[in-house]
Motif scaffolding. Sequence first.
Motif: not given
Length: 358
Positions: A69, A95, A99, A101
Motif C-alpha cells: 500500500i 483514503y 492510494i 494498492v
Amino acid sequence: MYRKSIAVLFVVSALGGLTLWNSSDYILVTTYVAKGGAGTVPIDVFSRNLLLAPSIQGYQERLSAELYINSRPVNFTVKVDNEGNEYPYVGEIAYTGFINVTLVQRVRVYAVHSRSYFGVPASSSWPATRAGSLPRNSFWRCNTSAVGLRDLRSISNRLAANASGPVDFAYKVARWALSEAKYEESYGGISCPSAFLKEKKGACGDFSAFIAALLKIQGLNAYLVYSLVEDQGAYLNVSTARSSFLIKGAYPHVFTVLEVDGYRVPIDATANVGGDPIRGAVALNRDGVVILYKVVNSDPNDYLILYAPGNDAQVYYSIVVKRNQGTIDAGFGWSILGVAVAIVLVLGKRLDASDDRE
C-alpha cells in the motif's frame, strides 16, 4: 558437442531441473490506483479487483503473494468469497487524495503435458436427477424484451434429448452456439444468457455464460473460469474519463467448466484447436494459461467492475504478466487475440446485468 549437450540436460533433469520443462513461473503484478476525493477503500477492491490466483492441484501453484500500500509492504489475511475465490484483505483503509494498492504474485503453471486437473472421460452418465435450476433473481435468469428463461430451457431440453450423456450434451450446446451466434469483441461486460440468445453475438465470456446456463438447466455442475493467457506481445488498454484498465503480457479469457463423473471438462467455444470446443480447449492445449478465479452462481460482471472509494475518485487499474521461467510452448497456429473478455469500467455502485429480471 550435440551429445555433450544431451548429457548435461540429463544431469540437470536428474537434479531437479525437470521443473524447467514441466512448468513455468509467472509474475503477476496487479496495481489499483485511486486519485482525487476521500473516503474508505471498499472491500470489493480486494475481493473483486485484487484476487489471489488459486493453487490448483495438477494445474498451477501460487508460490507467493505480497501486498503493498503506497509502496510499503503490509500483512494481509486471506479471505474467501462465496464462490470459493481467495483475496487479500487488510481491513478498512481510509483514503484521502491518493492510494496505490499493488499485489505481486508468483504463480507456477504446469506445462500441458504435465497437467492432470482437466480431462475428458471416454463416456459420461447423466445424474440421477436432472431437474436443474438457475439461481433466482440472478444474472443467469435475466429476461430481455424478446427472449427469456423459457427460451433457454427449450433449447437446453431439445439438445439434451438427443445427447448420450453430459459431455455429448456439452458438445451439442457449444456447437449450437457456434453455429447460431457470431464472435464479436465487446467491452461492455458479459451478457446474461438470454441477452446473448437475443443478440446472437458476443465475446468469449458471453458464449461461456450461455453454455454454462444451458448445462445448469439440466442439473449439471457448470461454471465460468476467468484466466490470463500469457503472451508477451499482448497489450490491452481501455479508458474512460474517470477510469483506465490496462493489461500487458497476457490476454484475458473466459471458458466454461463442466464437472462430471470426477472429471473437470473445459468447454471453450472461442479458443480451441481444430474447432473442437472440448478436446481442443485452450486449457487442455496451451501452455501459459493462468487461472485467476471461477464464477458458479454469482454475476460474473461483479468481478469486472472497478470499484472507487468515492464519487470524486479516478481509478487506474493494471495487470502485468511476466514469464519468469521458460518452458516448451505448444506453439499452436491460432491467435488468442480475438478472445479477449469484455472489461467493465464502472465506478462506485454495482452494475446490474439486466434491467428486466425474473
